[in-house]
Motif scaffolding. Structure first.
Motif, mmCIF file in Angstrom:
data_model
loop_
_atom_site.group_PDB
_atom_site.id
_atom_site.type_symbol
_atom_site.label_atom_id
_atom_site.label_comp_id
_atom_site.label_asym_id
_atom_site.label_seq_id
_atom_site.Cartn_x
_atom_site.Cartn_y
_atom_site.Cartn_z
ATOM 1 N N LYS A 24 -5.843 1.817 -6.535
ATOM 2 C CA LYS A 24 -5.718 0.549 -6.042
ATOM 3 C C LYS A 24 -5.142 0.387 -4.727
ATOM 4 O O LYS A 24 -5.576 -0.023 -3.628
ATOM 5 C CB LYS A 24 -5.158 -0.530 -7.024
ATOM 6 N N CYS A 25 -3.943 1.072 -4.795
ATOM 7 C CA CYS A 25 -3.007 1.061 -3.226
ATOM 8 C C CYS A 25 -4.051 1.811 -2.426
ATOM 9 O O CYS A 25 -3.780 1.621 -1.182
ATOM 10 C CB CYS A 25 -1.746 1.446 -3.747
ATOM 11 N N ILE A 26 -4.600 2.984 -2.854
ATOM 12 C CA ILE A 26 -5.346 3.803 -1.771
ATOM 13 C C ILE A 26 -6.325 3.093 -1.162
ATOM 14 O O ILE A 26 -6.675 3.226 -0.104
ATOM 15 C CB ILE A 26 -5.652 4.932 -2.535
ATOM 16 N N GLN A 27 -6.906 2.123 -1.972
ATOM 17 C CA GLN A 27 -8.172 1.373 -1.544
ATOM 18 C C GLN A 27 -7.614 0.166 -0.625
ATOM 19 O O GLN A 27 -8.897 -0.582 -0.079
ATOM 20 C CB GLN A 27 -9.022 1.160 -2.639
ATOM 21 N N MET A 28 -6.409 -0.273 -0.750
ATOM 22 C CA MET A 28 -6.033 -1.554 -0.031
ATOM 23 C C MET A 28 -6.132 -1.304 1.425
ATOM 24 O O MET A 28 -6.280 -0.140 2.066
ATOM 25 C CB MET A 28 -4.542 -1.567 -0.443
ATOM 26 N N PRO A 29 -6.338 -2.292 2.152
ATOM 27 C CA PRO A 29 -6.653 -2.319 3.556
ATOM 28 C C PRO A 29 -5.395 -1.944 4.026
ATOM 29 O O PRO A 29 -4.104 -1.947 3.731
ATOM 30 C CB PRO A 29 -6.889 -3.838 3.912
ATOM 31 N N THR A 30 -5.509 -1.191 5.318
ATOM 32 C CA THR A 30 -4.395 -0.470 6.121
ATOM 33 C C THR A 30 -3.718 -1.641 6.659
ATOM 34 O O THR A 30 -4.253 -2.612 7.250
ATOM 35 C CB THR A 30 -4.637 0.347 7.095
ATOM 36 N N LEU A 31 -2.304 -1.791 6.393
ATOM 37 C CA LEU A 31 -1.599 -2.871 7.179
ATOM 38 C C LEU A 31 -1.691 -3.223 8.719
ATOM 39 O O LEU A 31 -1.683 -2.018 9.325
ATOM 40 C CB LEU A 31 -0.033 -2.566 7.020
ATOM 41 N N LYS B 56 0.721 -1.160 -0.130
ATOM 42 C CA LYS B 56 0.126 0.236 0.249
ATOM 43 C C LYS B 56 0.763 1.486 -0.149
ATOM 44 O O LYS B 56 0.523 2.112 -1.057
ATOM 45 C CB LYS B 56 -0.892 0.056 1.212
ATOM 46 N N ALA B 57 1.664 1.494 0.852
ATOM 47 C CA ALA B 57 2.164 2.643 1.257
ATOM 48 C C ALA B 57 3.453 2.944 -0.028
ATOM 49 O O ALA B 57 3.558 3.888 -0.745
ATOM 50 C CB ALA B 57 3.153 2.915 2.412
ATOM 51 N N PRO B 58 4.273 1.818 -0.403
ATOM 52 C CA PRO B 58 5.094 2.024 -1.408
ATOM 53 C C PRO B 58 4.530 2.270 -2.756
ATOM 54 O O PRO B 58 4.939 3.184 -3.591
ATOM 55 C CB PRO B 58 5.978 0.973 -1.393
ATOM 56 N N GLY B 59 3.378 1.604 -2.840
ATOM 57 C CA GLY B 59 2.670 1.732 -4.209
ATOM 58 C C GLY B 59 1.952 3.114 -4.303
ATOM 59 O O GLY B 59 1.951 3.655 -5.493
ATOM 60 N N ILE B 60 1.408 3.913 -3.227
ATOM 61 C CA ILE B 60 1.061 5.304 -3.340
ATOM 62 C C ILE B 60 2.121 5.795 -3.777
ATOM 63 O O ILE B 60 1.971 6.917 -4.506
ATOM 64 C CB ILE B 60 0.317 5.701 -1.955
#
Length: 188
Positions: A159-166, A101-105
């Motif tokens: 897509k990464c913004i919408q991913m669940p938070t780790l 999520k974070a690196p993708g954003i």
């Protein structure tokens, strides 16, 4: 890991193709803008020369008679930051890793903001004959070539913004959303 193949969506497969294909593109072609030609096989040099002439791409004329330093800095970032990330993203997408999520954003935001000035320059810039697009058709053809390098990172960003938070289980996220909805309806 082979069991993950059935869990991947069509979008995941498209993104995997994008990241995997971008590895040789960066190594063999894009990096020629800043690295010495003796690093490259002859076929890569010839293919890039053909592309630059055939499509009037002002950024890939090697060596550039008057280099666009802002573009060369983008290529430097592509080699130093994006290239390693292509491997990370490939693994992260394939394994459906929440840590992506974070690196993708960061990747998506970085790439989108570097492709926009390239596209604007292609559409509005003035180029000497033989050093860039001269007609509207040439300009829009180049925009069409560069656009996927904006669109796919932008889709990946969303897509990464919408991913669940780790670290936050799906049930907790659902409960949090339900609680937020209840609070909003009580205020109304």
């Amino acid at each position: 890991p082979l069991e993950n193949m059935g869990k991947l969506s069509l979008l995941d497969w498209v993104l995997l193709g994008f990241f995997v294909s971008h590895i040789p593109i960066t190594i063999l072609f894009d990096s020629q803008a800043i690295l010495p030609s003796h690093f490259y096989p002859e076929f890569a040099i010839n293919l890039l020369d053909w592309y630059a002439v055939e499509f009037s791409d002002p950024y890939m004329i090697i060596p550039a008679p008057s280099p666009k330093w802002w573009f060369l800095s983008f290529v430097g970032c592509e080699i130093l930051l994006q290239l390693p990330f292509f491997f990370v993203a490939t693994y992260g997408i394939y394994t459906q890793a929440s840590w992506l999520k974070a690196p993708g954003i960061m990747y998506g935001a970085h790439v989108c903001t570097t492709v926009v000035p390239i596209i604007v320059e292609l559409l509005k810039g003035e180029f000497e004959p033989g050093m860039g697009p001269q007609t509207e058709k040439e300009r829009w053809t180049l925009v069409g070539i560069y656009c996927p390098y904006f669109i796919l990172p932008f889709v990946f960003l969303i897509k990464c913004i919408q991913m669940p938070t780790l670290g936050m289980p799906a049930a907790t996220r659902a409960e949090t959303k339900a609680t937020q909805k209840q609070a909003k309806s009580k205020k109304s």
